[in-house]
Structure formats: structure tokens, C-alpha cells
Design an enzyme around this catalytic site. Structure first.
Site, PDB file in Angstrom:
ATOM      1  N   ASP A  50       0.758  -1.032   0.235  1.00 11.33           N
ATOM      2  CA  ASP A  50      -0.171  -0.080   0.029  1.00 11.33           C
ATOM      3  C   ASP A  50       0.983   1.182  -0.112  1.00 11.33           C
ATOM      4  O   ASP A  50       1.659   1.567   1.018  1.00 11.33           O
ATOM      5  CB  ASP A  50      -0.778  -0.193   1.325  1.00 11.33           C
ATOM      6  CG  ASP A  50      -1.949   1.012   1.193  1.00 11.33           C
ATOM      7  OD1 ASP A  50      -2.116   1.762   0.089  1.00 11.33           O
ATOM      8  OD2 ASP A  50      -2.636   1.304   2.303  1.00 11.33           O
TER       9      ASP A  50
ATOM     10  N   ASP B 191      -2.043   6.192  -5.860  1.00 15.75           N
ATOM     11  CA  ASP B 191      -2.386   5.569  -4.743  1.00 15.75           C
ATOM     12  C   ASP B 191      -2.548   4.002  -5.567  1.00 15.75           C
ATOM     13  O   ASP B 191      -3.376   3.753  -6.235  1.00 15.75           O
ATOM     14  CB  ASP B 191      -3.605   5.907  -3.929  1.00 15.75           C
ATOM     15  CG  ASP B 191      -4.013   4.861  -3.054  1.00 15.75           C
ATOM     16  OD1 ASP B 191      -3.049   4.284  -2.514  1.00 15.75           O
ATOM     17  OD2 ASP B 191      -5.150   4.898  -2.675  1.00 15.75           O
TER      18      ASP B 191
END
Ligand SMILES: *[C@@H]1O[C@H](CO)[C@@H](O)[C@H](O)[C@H]1NC(C)=O
Length: 496
Positions: free
Chosen positions: A168, A374
Site C-alpha cells: 500500500d 495510490d
């Protein structure tokens, strides 16, 4: 000491936001816009639907849908000297979690979870904006996680135990579920890590300076266990998933040659949420506690990945520059700072080209929203004004297909039944520094079924909310983070 995790969670965290300041971004609006679409030939030979080779392209519908079996890629990044891990999608035949976990979420569930992640990113950033004006406004959440996630497997402890972690770029703390799971552990595929079986595990004490680093990395002030004075972390994500446990250090084994002693991580004793059957999270954000920072001496804050286009293929996550450095095919744009001490990597989107035409979107739209990249957000979010322009131009280019019902947040869908090949307008993004990025077909069309595709973008409800360059748009691209060099690069077709 009863359930330290539980009582820690029960105490309302004193959540502190970092102050996010958008650095004013340079917009290269005057130059670099000369429709510098690199003309790649169409993906398919069966391009009988192709009416305009330069501005339209076509793709086999089948290639947008996942296969039933895994076809691992041999690609391990553009430079084999680097430390490279295989990347698989959380749900799909290449993930070993799948053999045990049959609950694959529906498109609607994936897109709803994605919206929860986006909402939490916006809440975090907007909360900070408000906080500058009024420090008494209560904070909502510290970190974000979502559903469309990619997994890598690495070793923890001595001897190393293999653990599959969601990676992440939008968060910092690495954590895994740990025995004895004082409060609660969810079901994971691999055996839950047991620090008592490792020779190299140690707790971090509350008065250690690294314990206080947790505040900016997680948004929560760390706790302290009574008796042993072990530092306790707590991290909660936008969808109410959370992990709470002991802050520890341990040997991390990336590859047989790349070991990290004393790697700081969360040894989770109370874990719940949408982590699938993965063992936890690998934080690749910009905070000091992230893996990128903790491995900076070895890898120089340089990493790259390729997200596979379907759950039935694999990609890579590589660290370090390696011998050769990036290939010429990689084009760079400046990395911008979204926030002070924040996790996010900022990009400067300056425009969008659809079917060879620059959309007329005022430069202030992107510069006032700002954009982050992201790995955890699925669908790219654009300021409402920009999305509407994109949607209208795309619909125009898809006139040949009947429109179909929306799917959750995707409002521009088409009935493609009866066609093996879908023809569609190309989409390119222009970034600061005059860089143009042609999106892959898989970054444009979201295949819902064999008869329906949707434009894989969505609009933010507010033009002021930050834009997010999501993982569908990153599929198949080589994405290079040269954090030390202050730039992010993209290259075509890095993995299948
Ligand atoms: C770490 O701290 C916890 C909480 O005090 C304790 O239960 C555990 O035994 C400690 N582990 C080690 C290896 O010291």
C-alpha cells in the site's frame, strides 16, 4: 494485564492529523501539450472496428476478463539485479488465498469498498484543511485501506516465515497478525506469525524514540503496556478495518540476499477488517516508518512495480535502482509533496487527452484539487468538472455501442454483446514537466461481463477534493518511484 489490545482500542484514540499543505504546483500548461500522443499500434490484429488508427484503438474483450488459471509472468522488472517480489491480485487464481477463500467480492462490492477508501482519503485531507482553521475539529480516521489490493510475499523472523502482505503506497506502518492474538485475529491463509518462535524478535519499549514516530505514521498516539512497557500501536483504516498490537522489530527477508535486521513493524494482537486472507500490510508511504524509508540505506528510496492486468496474471514489486537504472521507455514527472509528514505521493496532472483531443479543462481545476497516486484505490477519481469533460468525450467516441446501466460508481457503461473486439478512444494524461502517459486498454475499460464494459473513471463530488490516480489506470504500466530524485516515472507494458 487483560487484553491490552482491547482496552487500547476502547480508549478513544487521540488522533492527530498531520498538517497537509498542498505545495503550489507548477503547471506547464503552455508547453508540452502539442498532442504528443505516441502512436502505438492497436493491441489486436482483429481490428476491423478500427476506424481511426491514431485516435481509436481496439482490444479483444476476452483479454479484459480474468482467466480461470494463473499464467505467471516471467517479467521481474526492467532490471534483474534488483530485489524483486512477485505481485498478485488479492482475489484470483494467482493468489494462493483463493484456494481457501471462495468469497470473491462482486463488482459492486469492490466499487463500494473503493468509495469507502476514497472517502477516508478525502476526510483525512479535508480534515487537515479544516484543522488549520480550527484545531478543535475532531479527527475521523488516520489511514486508509481498500479492496482492490495487490499482494507480495516476504519472510519475517529467524527462521523466516513466509507472509503475504497487501502492499500500500497510501499508508506507512507495516504490520502482520501475531500470536497469541491477545484479542482477535481474522482467518489468514498462512500460519499466523509467532514472535516467540523467532530468535530475532524484540519489543520496542514505550520510551524509545521510534515509538513516538507512530503518531505521525498512524495518526494515533501510541499506547504503553503496563508491566513490560511495550509500545502499542493502533491503526484504523477508512472502512473501519483496524490493527492494534505490540510495536516490535524483527528480521525481514525480502529475497535470499536482501535481509533487514531490526525492521520496525506492528505485531497485531487485535485485527479486523477487509484484509482478505492476507497476513497484513506492507506500508510503502512516505513516513519515516514505511518500508521505503526503513530500507533507504540499501535501496535509496527507489522502487517500482507493475500491477498485473487481471487476477490471472502476475506483476512485480522491485526495490533499488539496480545496475542499469530505468530504461529509456520510462518517462518521468516531478513527484510533488501532498502533505507535511503525510504518506501520499503527489502527482501534477495538468490535462487529459481523449481520442487525440485535449479536453478543455481549466488549469485551475487540477491545480486546486491536487492529485495523488495510490496503489490501493481502484478507480481513478477526477474533479467533477474534469470527469464530466472526460465522460462526454468518451461517450462521443463510443457512439457505436448502446449505453448500458451504471455499475455502482461507474456511470458510463456500454453494451458490447456480440463483439469480440471493442473499439474505443484512446485516453492519455498529461503531467507536470510536459510528460504524456498513454493509458493501457485495461486502464480505460472496466469489463463487467462478456457483454458490458464501463469507462474506468469516476468523478469526485466536489471539485476541491483531491484527485486520485488509481490502480486500474496503473495496470500493466511500469511505475517507478524515484523518491530521492523527486520524480515518478511510467513506462508501457511492464507485465501481462
Ligand atoms: C512483548 O510485550 C508483550 C506485552 O507486554 C509481552 O506479552 C511479550 O511477552 C513481549 N515479547 C517479548 C519477546 O519480549
Amino acid at each position: 494485564m487483560a487484553t491490552p489490545g482491547g482496552s487500547f482500542l476502547a480508549n478513544k484514540y487521540l488522533i492527530r492529523f498531520c498538517v497537509f499543505v498542498f505545495l503550489s504546483t507548477l503547471c506547464f500548461l503552455e508547453k508540452g501539450f502539442a498532442l504528443s500522443l505516441t502512436e502505438r499500434s492497436a493491441d489486436t490484429s482483429k481490428s476491423h472496428l478500427l476506424h481511426d488508427h491514431t485516435h481509436h484503438t481496439a482490444v479483444q474483450l476476452n483479454s479484459l476478463l480474468p482467466a480461470k488459471t494463473c499464467s505467471p509472468s516471467s517479467t521481474r522488472g526492467y532490471d534483474h539485479k534488483k530485489a524483486s517480489l512477485e505481485v498478485v491480485h488479492k482475489h484470483g487464481p494467482c493468489s494462493k488465498h483463493n484456494q481457501h477463500e471462495t468469497k470473491i467480492p462482486t463488482h459492486t462490492q469492490i466499487l463500494q469498498q473503493d468509495q469507502a477508501r476514497v472517502n477516508s482519503i478525502h476526510a483525512r485531507l479535508n480534515g487537515d484543511k479544516l484543522r488549520q482553521l480550527d484545531t478543535s475539529i475532531p479527527a475521523k480516521s488516520g489511514s486508509v485501506v481498500g479492496s482492490g489490493n495487490y499482494i507480495v510475499t516476504l519472510g519475517l523472523g529467524s527462521p523466516p516465515k513466509q507472509l503475504s502482505l497487501i502492499f500500500d503506497t497510501g499508508s506507512d506502518l507495516t504490520w502482520t497478525q501475531c500470536q497469541p492474538c491477545v484479542k482477535s485475529c481474522y482467518k489468514q491463509n498462512e500460519q499466523i506469525f509467532d514472535p516467540s518462535l523467532s530468535k530475532s524478535y524484540a519489543n520496542i519499549s514505550c520510551n524509545s524514540p521510534v515509538c513516538s514516530q507512530l503518531t505521525s505514521a498512524t495518526g494515533n498516539t501510541p499506547g504503553c503496556s503496563t508491566g513490560t512497557a511495550t509500545c502499542i500501536y493502533g491503526i484504523q483504516y477508512g472502512d473501519n478495518s483496524f490493527s492494534v498490537g505490540y510495536f516490535g522489530k524483527e528480521r525481514l527477508t525480502l529475497t535470499s540476499t536482501d535481509l533487514f535486521d531490526g525492521f520496525l513493524f506492528g505485531c497485531g494482537q487485535n485485527n479486523q477488517g477487509l484484509f482478505g486472507a492476507s497476513a497484513g500490510l506492507l506500508g510503502l508511504g512516505r513516513n519515516k516508518i514505511s518500508f521505503v524509508e526503513q530500507s533507504a540505506q540499501k535501496y535509496g528510496r527507489f522502487f517500482s512495480y507493475c500491477l498485473p492486468s487481471t487476477p490471472s496474471s502476475t506483476g512485480y514489486l522491485s526495490f533499488g535502482r539496480g545496475g542499469k537504472g530505468p530504461s529509456n521507455a520510462i518517462k518521468f514527472t516531478p513527484l510533488s509533496t501532498v502533505s507535511q509528514g503525510g504518506s501520499f505521493y503527489g502527482l501534477n496532472v495538468v490535462g487529459i487527452i481523449v481520442g487525440g483531443r485535449q479536453l478543455s479543462i481549466s488549469s485551475s481545476i487540477f491545480s486546486s484539487s491536487g492529485t495523488i497516486i495510490d496503489s490501493g484505490t481502484v478507480i481513478t477519481r477526477l474533479p467533477a468538472t474534469a470527469y464530466n469533460a472526460l465522460r462526454d468525450a468518451f461517450r462521443q467516441g463510443m457512439k457505436g455501442y448502446p449505453q448500458a446501466e451504471a455499475v455502482s460508481i461507474l456511470d458510463t457503461c456500454f453494451d458490447v454483446s456480440g463483439s469480440n473486439v471493442v473499439s474505443f478512444p484512446k485516453i492519455a494524461f498529461t503531467f507536470g514537466g510536459g510528460m504524456t502517459l498513454d493509458l493501457d486498454a485495461k486502464g480505460i475499460l472496466y469489463a463487467v461481463s462478456t457483454s458490458k464494459v464501463c469507462l474506468a473513471f469516476a468523478g469526485n463530488s466536489d471539485d476541491n477534493d483531491i484527485a486520485i490516480f488509481g490502480n486500474v489506470q496503473q495496470k500493466r504500466l511500469q511505475v517507478v518511484y524515484d523518491v530521492a530524485g523527486g520524480k515518478i516515472g511510467f513506462g508501457p507494458a511492464g507485465c501481462p
